[in-house]
Write a protein that holds these residues in place. Structure first.
Motif, mmCIF file in Angstrom:
data_model
loop_
_atom_site.group_PDB
_atom_site.id
_atom_site.type_symbol
_atom_site.label_atom_id
_atom_site.label_comp_id
_atom_site.label_asym_id
_atom_site.label_seq_id
_atom_site.Cartn_x
_atom_site.Cartn_y
_atom_site.Cartn_z
ATOM 1 N N ILE A 1 0.817 -1.216 0.000
ATOM 2 C CA ILE A 1 0.000 0.000 0.000
ATOM 3 C C ILE A 1 0.850 1.266 0.000
ATOM 4 O O ILE A 1 0.340 2.343 -0.271
ATOM 5 C CB ILE A 1 -1.000 0.027 1.174
ATOM 6 N N GLY A 2 2.121 1.145 0.285
ATOM 7 C CA GLY A 2 3.010 2.302 0.261
ATOM 8 C C GLY A 2 2.944 3.107 1.541
ATOM 9 O O GLY A 2 2.226 2.777 2.479
ATOM 10 N N SER A 3 3.668 4.181 1.556
ATOM 11 C CA SER A 3 3.725 5.016 2.759
ATOM 12 C C SER A 3 2.551 5.995 2.779
ATOM 13 O O SER A 3 1.911 6.258 1.764
ATOM 14 C CB SER A 3 5.042 5.783 2.810
ATOM 15 N N PHE A 4 2.286 6.527 3.950
ATOM 16 C CA PHE A 4 1.191 7.483 4.125
ATOM 17 C C PHE A 4 1.546 8.801 3.469
ATOM 18 O O PHE A 4 2.597 9.384 3.743
ATOM 19 C CB PHE A 4 0.906 7.694 5.613
ATOM 20 N N ILE A 5 0.676 9.265 2.604
ATOM 21 C CA ILE A 5 0.843 10.567 1.961
ATOM 22 C C ILE A 5 -0.386 11.399 2.302
ATOM 23 O O ILE A 5 -1.504 11.024 1.949
ATOM 24 C CB ILE A 5 0.984 10.429 0.431
ATOM 25 N N PRO A 6 -0.206 12.502 3.023
ATOM 26 C CA PRO A 6 -1.352 13.334 3.414
ATOM 27 C C PRO A 6 -2.139 13.829 2.194
ATOM 28 O O PRO A 6 -1.567 14.099 1.140
ATOM 29 C CB PRO A 6 -0.719 14.499 4.164
ATOM 30 N N GLU A 7 -3.450 13.933 2.379
ATOM 31 C CA GLU A 7 -4.330 14.467 1.345
ATOM 32 C C GLU A 7 -4.991 15.734 1.865
ATOM 33 O O GLU A 7 -5.062 15.960 3.069
ATOM 34 C CB GLU A 7 -5.394 13.428 0.965
ATOM 35 N N SER A 8 -5.483 16.544 0.962
ATOM 36 C CA SER A 8 -6.048 17.840 1.353
ATOM 37 C C SER A 8 -7.304 17.717 2.211
ATOM 38 O O SER A 8 -7.619 18.620 2.987
ATOM 39 C CB SER A 8 -6.374 18.662 0.105
ATOM 40 N N ASP A 9 -8.025 16.602 2.101
ATOM 41 C CA ASP A 9 -9.260 16.447 2.881
ATOM 42 C C ASP A 9 -9.090 15.553 4.109
ATOM 43 O O ASP A 9 -10.064 15.076 4.666
ATOM 44 C CB ASP A 9 -10.388 15.929 2.000
ATOM 45 N N ASP A 10 -7.877 15.331 4.555
ATOM 46 C CA ASP A 10 -7.626 14.483 5.727
ATOM 47 C C ASP A 10 -8.193 15.058 7.020
ATOM 48 O O ASP A 10 -8.347 14.345 7.997
ATOM 49 C CB ASP A 10 -6.128 14.223 5.907
ATOM 50 N N ASP A 11 -8.514 16.345 7.038
ATOM 51 C CA ASP A 11 -9.048 16.946 8.262
ATOM 52 C C ASP A 11 -10.572 16.858 8.363
ATOM 53 O O ASP A 11 -11.169 17.306 9.341
ATOM 54 C CB ASP A 11 -8.598 18.400 8.387
ATOM 55 N N VAL A 12 -11.213 16.220 7.386
ATOM 56 C CA VAL A 12 -12.664 16.049 7.408
ATOM 57 C C VAL A 12 -13.036 15.048 8.506
ATOM 58 O O VAL A 12 -12.474 13.953 8.564
ATOM 59 C CB VAL A 12 -13.182 15.560 6.038
ATOM 60 N N ILE A 13 -13.967 15.434 9.366
ATOM 61 C CA ILE A 13 -14.386 14.550 10.451
ATOM 62 C C ILE A 13 -15.339 13.496 9.891
ATOM 63 O O ILE A 13 -16.355 13.817 9.279
ATOM 64 C CB ILE A 13 -15.038 15.333 11.597
ATOM 65 N N ILE A 14 -14.990 12.240 10.122
ATOM 66 C CA ILE A 14 -15.800 11.109 9.671
ATOM 67 C C ILE A 14 -16.702 10.626 10.803
ATOM 68 O O ILE A 14 -17.885 10.419 10.622
ATOM 69 C CB ILE A 14 -14.901 9.955 9.164
ATOM 70 N N CYS A 15 -16.130 10.441 11.983
ATOM 71 C CA CYS A 15 -16.896 10.004 13.151
ATOM 72 C C CYS A 15 -17.106 11.219 14.053
ATOM 73 O O CYS A 15 -16.184 11.650 14.746
ATOM 74 C CB CYS A 15 -16.148 8.892 13.895
ATOM 75 N N ARG A 16 -18.297 11.764 14.028
ATOM 76 C CA ARG A 16 -18.589 12.967 14.811
ATOM 77 C C ARG A 16 -18.594 12.694 16.307
ATOM 78 O O ARG A 16 -18.191 13.539 17.095
ATOM 79 C CB ARG A 16 -19.932 13.556 14.387
#
Length: 107
Positions: free
Chosen positions: A11-26
């Motif tokens: 799967i490779g290394s973690f690469i941050p994405e622009s929407d990583d700060d979106v809350i999934i579990c409120r």
């Protein structure tokens, strides 16, 4: 452990994405980035991620976030979401004081 290392290489290394700060579990305030990082740290099942992050363990018991979490994990692993083993759902519970259990009338 070797299987985990092989999967991490795939799967490779973690690469941050622009929407990583979106809350999934409120309920537990877990972001998309938190879930993605957990996969890249070696958690490949929904149960592992749930226990590690507490995603889906809040008041709604995953009613609002379980589908999104499953899609994020399957996307990171590069597999169809239906191949992920589902987590066990549990009814929401509240703690009860022992004195209530001891009351013979249940009031």
């Amino acid at each position: 452990m070797n299987n985990v290392n092989n999967r991490l290489c795939q799967i490779g290394s973690f690469i941050p994405e622009s929407d990583d700060d979106v809350i999934i579990c409120r309920c537990e305030e877990i972001t998309k980035g938190d879930i993605r990082k957990a996969v890249h740290e070696g958690m490949f099942t929904l149960t592992e991620i749930r226990r590690y992050l507490r995603v889906g363990m809040g008041l709604c018991q995953g009613q609002s976030c379980s589908r999104q979490t499953k899609l994020i994990v399957s996307g990171e692993l590069g597999i169809p979401d239906y191949k992920l083993e589902p987590v066990t759902s549990r009814s929401p519970m509240r703690p009860i004081e022992m004195k209530i259990w001891g009351n013979e009338n249940g009031l």
